[in-house]
Design a protein around this motif. Structure first.
Motif, mmCIF file in Angstrom:
data_model
loop_
_atom_site.group_PDB
_atom_site.id
_atom_site.type_symbol
_atom_site.label_atom_id
_atom_site.label_comp_id
_atom_site.label_asym_id
_atom_site.label_seq_id
_atom_site.Cartn_x
_atom_site.Cartn_y
_atom_site.Cartn_z
ATOM 1 N N VAL A 28 2.611 2.282 6.032
ATOM 2 C CA VAL A 28 1.363 2.837 5.523
ATOM 3 C C VAL A 28 0.694 3.574 6.682
ATOM 4 O O VAL A 28 0.638 3.056 7.801
ATOM 5 N N VAL A 30 -2.752 5.514 8.110
ATOM 6 C CA VAL A 30 -4.199 5.618 7.906
ATOM 7 C C VAL A 30 -4.826 6.331 9.100
ATOM 8 O O VAL A 30 -4.205 6.484 10.149
ATOM 9 N N LYS A 169 -8.598 -0.440 7.448
ATOM 10 C CA LYS A 169 -8.181 0.329 6.277
ATOM 11 C C LYS A 169 -6.771 -0.052 5.840
ATOM 12 O O LYS A 169 -6.486 -0.179 4.643
ATOM 13 N N TYR A 173 -5.224 -1.646 2.111
ATOM 14 C CA TYR A 173 -4.101 -1.134 1.320
ATOM 15 C C TYR A 173 -3.012 -2.191 1.154
ATOM 16 O O TYR A 173 -2.435 -2.350 0.075
ATOM 17 N N ALA A 177 -1.700 -3.936 -2.356
ATOM 18 C CA ALA A 177 -0.295 -3.822 -2.772
ATOM 19 C C ALA A 177 0.424 -5.167 -2.738
ATOM 20 O O ALA A 177 1.622 -5.238 -3.013
#
Length: 233
Positions: A28, A30, A169, A173, A177
């Motif tokens: 991920v 960010v 952040k 996420y 998830a």
């Protein structure tokens, strides 16, 4: 020969499988941000002298004489030579349209301009420097800009805050998830200085003009990619 071929095929398959696993590693990405506001400790004034005359020589000579006075006045005020830099020189004809549409433009005179950028390392002396410029004959003062000389060092605390912001952040996420957040695999920084105040003023209004430097906002932005892992059952 068959054994070597089989072994080679096995190695190639293993390498392909490893590469595939690395390529498919979920991540991920960010952006973390942080800022700091500090008073500026540097200022720059863009100023100069513009003269007009009938001939190019007259305009140039008058400009040279006037600018020499301005430069000497700046040096007499205590400014170091390294902080006084010529930024533009120009000499151009001035013309008017001919008396009929097909007539060529007629040159009526010449304009000479010499501009200088003055760096002031004591913010408290900005107004006094403007007075020196105007008093010495500068008839153009187009603006003032402020800056922070050690911006990178001042941003060190903001960098830590930006990484923390990125982590926050990424965790949001990952939680959404239903997976676990792993270690960062890449970090890159993009630092953007805050807007620089730019104030235009006419030379006739510049003498004893009050100057407010305010604060500069320094911003840092980091892009971080984290590994994503399945939660342990």
């Amino acid at each position: 020969m068959r054994v070597r071929t089989a072994l080679a095929a096995t190695l190639i398959a293993a390498m392909a499988s490893t590469a595939s696993a690395q390529t498919l590693q979920p991540t991920v990405s960010v952006t973390g941000e942080a800022s700091i506001s500090v008073p500026p400790d540097l200022a720059q004034i863009d100023s100069g002298v513009t003269t007009e005359a009938k001939t190019a020589r007259e305009a140039s000579e008058a400009n040279n004489k006037a600018m020499a006075g301005v430069l000497q006045a700046l040096k007499n005020s205590g400014l170091a030579e390294k902080d006084i830099q010529t930024s533009r020189l120009s000499l151009s004809p001035q013309s008017v349209p001919g008396r009929n549409p097909n007539a060529p433009f007629q040159i009526t005179g010449y304009r000479a301009s010499n501009r200088v950028t003055v760096t002031i390392r004591d913010i408290a002396k900005v107004a006094d420097t403007i007075d020196v410029l105007v008093g010495a004959g500068a008839n153009e003062i187009s603006g003032i800009s402020f800056a922070v000389s050690k911006a990178s060092k001042l941003l060190d605390d903001a960098r830590s805050e930006a990484i923390a912001d990125a982590r926050r952040k990424a965790e949001i996420y990952a939680k959404a998830a239903n997976i676990s957040l792993g270690a960062p695999v890449s970090i890159s920084e993009e630092t953007t200085p805050g807007p620089v105040p730019y104030r235009k003023m006419a030379a006739g209004m510049a003498a004893s003009a009050p100057v407010a430097q305010g604060e500069e906002t320094l911003r840092v932005s980091v892009s971080v990619s984290y590994e994503l892992k399945q939660k342990a059952q």
